[in-house]
Design an enzyme around this catalytic site. Structure first.
Site, PDB file in Angstrom:
ATOM      1  N   LYS A   1      -4.000  -5.745  15.379  1.00 21.97           N
ATOM      2  CA  LYS A   1      -4.525  -4.646  14.559  1.00 21.97           C
ATOM      3  C   LYS A   1      -5.693  -3.962  15.277  1.00 21.97           C
ATOM      4  CE  LYS A   1      -3.531  -3.543  10.904  1.00 21.97           C
ATOM      5  NZ  LYS A   1      -2.544  -2.538  10.423  1.00 21.97           N
TER       6      LYS A   1
ATOM      7  N   LEU B   1       0.829  -1.211   0.000  1.00 23.77           N
ATOM      8  CA  LEU B   1       0.000   0.000   0.000  1.00 23.77           C
ATOM      9  C   LEU B   1       0.861   1.257   0.000  1.00 23.77           C
ATOM     10  CD1 LEU B   1      -2.664   1.524   0.192  1.00 23.77           C
ATOM     11  CD2 LEU B   1      -2.596   1.199   2.676  1.00 23.77           C
TER      12      LEU B   1
ATOM     13  N   THR C   1      -7.952  -3.651   9.173  1.00 23.29           N
ATOM     14  CA  THR C   1      -8.196  -4.854   8.371  1.00 23.29           C
ATOM     15  C   THR C   1      -9.531  -5.516   8.684  1.00 23.29           C
ATOM     16  OG1 THR C   1      -7.380  -7.116   8.084  1.00 23.29           O
ATOM     17  CG2 THR C   1      -6.826  -6.080  10.143  1.00 23.29           C
TER      18      THR C   1
ATOM     19  N   TYR D   1      -2.633 -11.520  14.360  1.00 23.11           N
ATOM     20  CA  TYR D   1      -2.652 -10.363  13.452  1.00 23.11           C
ATOM     21  C   TYR D   1      -3.872  -9.483  13.752  1.00 23.11           C
ATOM     22  CZ  TYR D   1      -3.282  -7.765   9.070  1.00 23.11           C
ATOM     23  OH  TYR D   1      -3.479  -6.774   8.138  1.00 23.11           O
TER      24      TYR D   1
HETATM   25  N1  LIG Z   1      -2.289  -6.489   2.004  1.00 19.71           N
HETATM   26  C1  LIG Z   1      -3.562  -6.668   2.303  1.00 19.71           C
HETATM   27  O1  LIG Z   1      -4.284  -7.433   1.614  1.00 19.71           O
HETATM   28  C2  LIG Z   1      -4.192  -5.953   3.469  1.00 19.71           C
HETATM   29  C3  LIG Z   1      -5.518  -6.250   3.803  1.00 19.71           C
HETATM   30  C4  LIG Z   1      -6.110  -5.557   4.868  1.00 19.71           C
HETATM   31  C5  LIG Z   1      -5.393  -4.602   5.565  1.00 19.71           C
HETATM   32  N2  LIG Z   1      -4.102  -4.342   5.244  1.00 19.71           N
HETATM   33  C6  LIG Z   1      -3.379  -3.331   6.008  1.00 19.71           C
HETATM   34  O2  LIG Z   1      -2.886  -2.394   5.082  1.00 19.71           O
HETATM   35  C7  LIG Z   1      -1.652  -1.834   5.564  1.00 19.71           C
HETATM   36  C8  LIG Z   1      -0.609  -1.962   4.474  1.00 19.71           C
HETATM   37  O3  LIG Z   1      -0.418  -3.341   4.185  1.00 19.71           O
HETATM   38  P1  LIG Z   1       0.597  -3.805   3.046  1.00 19.71           P
HETATM   39  O4  LIG Z   1      -0.027  -4.952   2.343  1.00 19.71           O
HETATM   40  O5  LIG Z   1       1.061  -2.627   2.287  1.00 19.71           O
HETATM   41  O6  LIG Z   1       1.780  -4.377   3.951  1.00 19.71           O
HETATM   42  P2  LIG Z   1       3.284  -4.667   3.498  1.00 19.71           P
HETATM   43  O7  LIG Z   1       3.378  -4.772   2.013  1.00 19.71           O
HETATM   44  O8  LIG Z   1       3.756  -5.833   4.312  1.00 19.71           O
HETATM   45  O9  LIG Z   1       4.058  -3.346   3.922  1.00 19.71           O
HETATM   46  C9  LIG Z   1       4.286  -3.052   5.253  1.00 19.71           C
HETATM   47  C10 LIG Z   1       5.534  -2.221   5.334  1.00 19.71           C
HETATM   48  O10 LIG Z   1       5.766  -1.949   6.731  1.00 19.71           O
HETATM   49  C11 LIG Z   1       7.157  -2.021   6.931  1.00 19.71           C
HETATM   50  N3  LIG Z   1       7.469  -2.234   8.342  1.00 19.71           N
HETATM   51  C12 LIG Z   1       7.414  -3.395   9.047  1.00 19.71           C
HETATM   52  N4  LIG Z   1       7.820  -3.196  10.306  1.00 19.71           N
HETATM   53  C13 LIG Z   1       8.149  -1.879  10.408  1.00 19.71           C
HETATM   54  C14 LIG Z   1       8.652  -1.066  11.456  1.00 19.71           C
HETATM   55  N5  LIG Z   1       8.890  -1.567  12.684  1.00 19.71           N
HETATM   56  N6  LIG Z   1       8.875   0.252  11.209  1.00 19.71           N
HETATM   57  C15 LIG Z   1       8.645   0.756   9.984  1.00 19.71           C
HETATM   58  N7  LIG Z   1       8.175   0.044   8.948  1.00 19.71           N
HETATM   59  C16 LIG Z   1       7.936  -1.276   9.164  1.00 19.71           C
HETATM   60  C17 LIG Z   1       7.612  -3.162   6.053  1.00 19.71           C
HETATM   61  O11 LIG Z   1       8.990  -3.070   5.828  1.00 19.71           O
HETATM   62  P3  LIG Z   1       9.866  -4.412   5.629  1.00 19.71           P
HETATM   63  O12 LIG Z   1       9.332  -5.074   4.409  1.00 19.71           O
HETATM   64  O13 LIG Z   1      11.238  -3.887   5.503  1.00 19.71           O
HETATM   65  O14 LIG Z   1       9.665  -5.224   6.882  1.00 19.71           O
HETATM   66  C18 LIG Z   1       6.783  -2.931   4.804  1.00 19.71           C
HETATM   67  O15 LIG Z   1       7.447  -2.093   3.893  1.00 19.71           O
HETATM   68  C19 LIG Z   1      -1.336  -2.596   6.845  1.00 19.71           C
HETATM   69  O16 LIG Z   1      -1.743  -1.827   7.940  1.00 19.71           O
HETATM   70  C20 LIG Z   1      -2.181  -3.852   6.767  1.00 19.71           C
HETATM   71  O17 LIG Z   1      -2.522  -4.316   8.041  1.00 19.71           O
HETATM   72  C21 LIG Z   1      -3.481  -4.991   4.207  1.00 19.71           C
END
Ligand SMILES: NC(=O)c1ccc[n+]([C@@H]2O[C@H](COP(=O)([O-])OP(=O)(O)OC[C@H]3O[C@@H](n4cnc5c(N)ncnc54)[C@H](OP(=O)(O)O)[C@@H]3O)[C@@H](O)[C@H]2O)c1
Length: 289
Positions: free
Chosen positions: A131, A12, A103, A127
């Site tokens: 959240k 995202l 989520t 998770y």
């Molecule tokens: N993907 C989905 O289908 C989905 C569905 C519902 C809700 N969400 C929510 O949407 C949001 C974005 O999700 P996403 O899919 O974009 O997740 P993502 O691709 O896993 O990205 C999360 C980012 O957070 C970084 N991160 C992890 N630990 C950290 C820390 N301690 N300090 C700073 N950055 C950190 C990660 O870096 P590293 O890679 O270096 O660890 C990664 O770049 C989240 O809140 C998630 O709960 C996602």
């Protein structure tokens, strides 16, 4: 609007950054990835927020997926719950709005209708628990806040090599490589385009939307299997896809039925389109008429 974006290299975060950069309503943006800030470190977060003095801090950093959170529960709590506390408290100190992305996994998935923002959350794995706690921390830390619950994101691949591409891209790649696929057909949710979510977050901020929880998903719902079939049809990939029941070999239980619903303000038009139309746009499908 001045924006501080956290987690800018995730799935995202990558699209949030590009969307905000192209939006004239955003006058300036500082986008930080995991290498530049650790959101679990209170002082780092405080310093960044004080230096940038944003109007809003959009936190897309998180620990995912669900089975990793079950394996590393303390880390999940630190990233998904404590980090949002530091973000929200720091925002309150400078009058910024913290935006927390949550989520559908805050629900147990036992219902038969779409969940609304005021429905009882009852997460069934680490998770979702961390959240939901992150939502509470966001609310407690700052009177002004936005909590955007979303689901099953698809969109351009993340910049970060450690973040996972979306389900849509992963099944497309696997099928194109000639693999036969077995995909769950008894888990139903609301697929959502990261571009539409990012635009809606900016819409809500620009219009000064009331603090609270919003369900920010494209319209409609489907199962993982039917989503996979829709992707392969659009891409013209001929692959063997078999629907299966709950296949999870992982530890974390998943909620089975988590479509999200709930009114968004009139101005948030883009997110209201059906997920199929958003998927068409993402995959570059042109439809006649
Ligand atoms: N993907 C989905 O289908 C989905 C569905 C519902 C809700 N969400 C929510 O949407 C949001 C974005 O999700 P996403 O899919 O974009 O997740 P993502 O691709 O896993 O990205 C999360 C980012 O957070 C970084 N991160 C992890 N630990 C950290 C820390 N301690 N300090 C700073 N950055 C950190 C990660 O870096 P590293 O890679 O270096 O660890 C990664 O770049 C989240 O809140 C998630 O709960 C996602």
């Amino acid at each position: 609007m001045r924006i501080l974006l956290l987690g800018c290299e995730g799935l995202l975060g990558t699209t949030m950054r590009a969307t905000a950069a192209a939006d004239p309503r955003v006058t300036s943006m500082v986008a930080l990835g995991h290498g530049e800030i650790d959101i679990t470190d209170r002082e780092q977060v405080r310093r960044a927020v004080r230096e940038v003095r944003p109007d809003a801090c959009v936190n897309t950093a998180a620990l995912m997926p669900a089975d990793l959170c079950d394996q590393e529960a303390e880390r999940a709590y630190a990233v998904n719950t404590l980090g949002p506390r530091w973000v929200s408290q720091s925002c309150a100190e400078v009058g910024a709005v913290p935006v927390y992305i949550s989520t559908d996994f805050v629900f147990d998935g036992q219902g038969t209708r779409a969940y609304r923002p005021d429905d009882l959350p009852r997460p069934v794995q680490t998770y979702g628990i961390t959240k939901l706690a992150g939502e509470h921390e966001t609310r407690l830390g700052s009177d002004r806040h936005l909590i955007a619950r979303t689901a099953c994101l698809f969109g351009p691949p993340p910049v970060s090599p450690t973040a996972r591409a979306s389900f849509v891209d992963r099944v497309a790649a696997a099928a194109a490589a000639g693999n036969d696929l077995k995909i769950v057909d008894n888990v139903v949710m609301s697929p959502t385009f990261t571009g539409d979510l990012a635009t809606t977050v900016l819409d809500l901020l620009h219009h000064g939307a009331d603090s609270g929880v919003y369900h920010v998903v494209n319209q409609g719902s489907t199962s993982w299997y039917r989503l996979c079939v829709a992707v392969l049809e659009r891409l013209g990939i001929d692959a063997q896809v078999t629907p299966v029941e709950e296949q999870f070999t992982t530890t974390a239980p998943r909620p089975h039925h988590t479509p999200l619903a709930g009114e968004l303000p009139e101005f948030a038009r883009r997110i209201r389109r059906p997920w199929e139309a958003a998927l068409d746009e993402y995959l570059g499908v042109r439809r006649a008429g």
